[in-house]
Scaffold this active site. Structure first.
Site, PDB file in Angstrom:
ATOM      1  N   LYS A 280       0.953  -1.210   0.138  1.00 27.62           N
ATOM      2  CA  LYS A 280       0.008   0.118  -0.089  1.00 27.62           C
ATOM      3  C   LYS A 280       0.915   1.343   0.022  1.00 27.62           C
ATOM      4  O   LYS A 280       0.605   2.133  -0.453  1.00 27.62           O
ATOM      5  CB  LYS A 280      -0.948   0.042   1.250  1.00 27.62           C
ATOM      6  CG  LYS A 280      -1.980   1.297   1.346  1.00 27.62           C
ATOM      7  CD  LYS A 280      -1.504   2.368   1.955  1.00 27.62           C
ATOM      8  CE  LYS A 280      -2.632   3.130   2.081  1.00 27.62           C
ATOM      9  NZ  LYS A 280      -2.025   4.581   2.436  1.00 27.62           N
ATOM     10  N   ASP A 296      -4.966   4.957 -15.445  1.00 27.09           N
ATOM     11  CA  ASP A 296      -5.876   4.404 -14.901  1.00 27.09           C
ATOM     12  C   ASP A 296      -5.328   3.504 -13.919  1.00 27.09           C
ATOM     13  O   ASP A 296      -4.731   2.552 -13.692  1.00 27.09           O
ATOM     14  CB  ASP A 296      -6.664   3.201 -15.994  1.00 27.09           C
ATOM     15  CG  ASP A 296      -7.747   2.598 -15.202  1.00 27.09           C
ATOM     16  OD1 ASP A 296      -7.871   2.446 -14.033  1.00 27.09           O
ATOM     17  OD2 ASP A 296      -8.491   1.958 -16.034  1.00 27.09           O
TER      18      ASP A 296
END
Ligand code: MEV
Length: 440
Positions: A280, A296
């Protein structure tokens, strides 16, 4: 009272807002003002944003920050980052500076292949299907030529199409598994258009394939879609230096820091609970640059985590080692990015971000994004294994708390100075601002 509505998308923007605020909000005027506050005063620019998606009611701002001093393969970069998390840009800048003094980042694109699949059902003899596939493969490529000719002129296009038998998982299930080179384009539209053409040809030509029985002629196409899993669109970024050059901090020796850092990476390699948080942190850097450059981030995220699980256990995307007195820290990850097409030519801030990055090719952008991920991971692990993460995080978070209390600029200056030497906690900030206001 909440209600459903039909024909919503056909309403004007102001009618959409009227319906929404009347249906869901207690204070219609206040809500409208909040929405309008974020409209751009430049009508053309606002229209551009309105038309990115359906049913736009306003713009949702994220800060666009820059992290300077990235030396990548001997060239300087200032990296644009669109992100709301307070500590990310500061951490990236710090890591960039740290490695600037130690030779910078070295990167390499390993591969650039993208994948798309036509999923179909065939209930017949597998050998007949194989014969049909071998017979029809050149025509699949030929019929897609109007779509591929421009890409081919530039050196890209369809690389291969394979027939894949998936019947051991689902009876009757097969795939046309195609690989593509899409150069500087992310290539989603290109790949999907090719796949839909393959599907059309594949189904239609089966009807006249003499070796098929009449049942075998009935190929059922389920769907044709690119895969966001691109384990062969890979980039590597690394930093290295002598172990003795690692520590800047008196409280920990270079050797101890290297050892702790490597332990932290090894833990993320074997422990999924830690690996998810570790990755993360990498994605904090990756996504921020992906967003700033109009790519994206959902595709990048989905792929990164699938890749992190490729050996059957979710694991760290980065690795570290010490060999012959040299500390090396590296990341290898899939990144399917584009620097032409999509938002890249439309969104003014995306254009600006790409110019800031010297108008990179897709391959160059892959390297820059991987560096942002590695830098972010380095900064996080450095804090975690030395001071702990909260010290830096809460310093950055201070401004958010002050803003929640509508602190004036003078209050902000006073309290920022105060918390240079005091520990930031939410309650300590609340208390300090209350005390300050009582005094004044
Ligand atoms: C916070 O956004 C990211 C970190 O938790 C990453 C990590 O733990 O490695 C600090």
């Amino acid at each position: 009272m909440c209600a459903s509505i039909s024909g919503f998308s056909k309403l004007s923007k102001s009618k959409k807002i009227d319906w929404m605020v009347e249906t869901y909000f207690s204070n219609a005027e206040e809500t409208k003002n909040v929405l309008k506050q974020y409209w751009n005063t430049n009508d053309k620019l606002q229209q551009l944003h309105d038309e990115f998606i359906e049913n736009t009611i306003t713009n949702y701002y994220l800060p666009l920050g820059v992290a300077p001093n990235f030396l990548i393969n001997g060239k300087f970069y200032t990296i644009p980052m669109a992100i709301e998390e307070s500590s990310v840009v500061a951490a990236a800048s710090k890591a960039a500076k740290f490695w600037l003094d130690r030779g910078g980042f070295k990167t390499k694109v390993i591969s650039t292949t993208k994948i798309g699949q036509v999923h179909f059902m065939f209930h017949g003899a597998i050998d007949s299907l194989k014969n049909y596939f071998n017979h029809i493969k050149p025509k699949l490529i030929q019929d897609a030529h109007p779509i591929t000719k421009n890409m081919e002129k530039r050196g890209g296009g369809i690389m291969d199409i394979e027939l894949r038998d998936k019947t051991s998982d689902i009876p009757g299930y097969f795939q046309l598994h195609a690989s593509f080179e899409t150069l500087d384009a992310m290539g989603a539209n290109f790949i999907n258009s090719c796949l839909e053409q393959f599907a059309k040809t594949f189904k239609a030509e089966a009807l006249t394939f003499d070796a098929f029985t009449s049942d075998e002629k009935d190929i059922q196409i389920v769907m044709s879609i690119l895969s966001n899993y691109v384990p062969e669109c890979l980039v590597r970024a690394e930093v290295s230096c002598k172990v003795e050059d690692l520590s800047e901090d008196q409280s920990i020796s270079s050797e101890e820091f290297a050892a702790k850092f490597i332990q932290a990476v090894k833990i993320a390699e074997i422990e999924p609970y830690r690996a998810v948080t570790h990755n993360k942190g990498i994605m904090n850097g990756v996504d921020a640059v992906v967003l700033a450059t109009g790519n994206d981030f959902r595709a990048i995220e989905a792929c990164a985590h699938a890749y992190a699980s490729r050996k059957g256990r979710y694991s760290s995307l980065s690795h570290a080692k010490v060999e012959n007195g040299i500390f090396t820290f590296w990341i290898e990850m899939p990144l399917a990015l584009g620097t032409v097409g999509g938002l890249t030519g439309l969104h003014p801030l995306v254009k600006l971000s790409l110019e800031l990055l010297h108008h990179p090719t897709a391959k160059e952008l892959m390297q820059i994004v991987a560096v942002a991920g590695l830098a972010q991971n380095f900064a996080a692990l450095r804090s975690l294994t030395t001071t702990g993460i909260q010290q830096g995080h809460m310093k950055m978070h201070l401004m958010n708390i002050l803003n929640q209390f509508d602190a004036t600029n003078i209050e902000k200056d006073t309290l920022t100075a105060h918390f240079k030497v005091n520990t930031v906690t939410h309650s300590a900030v609340v208390e300090a601002i209350q005390q300050l206001r009582l005094k004044n």
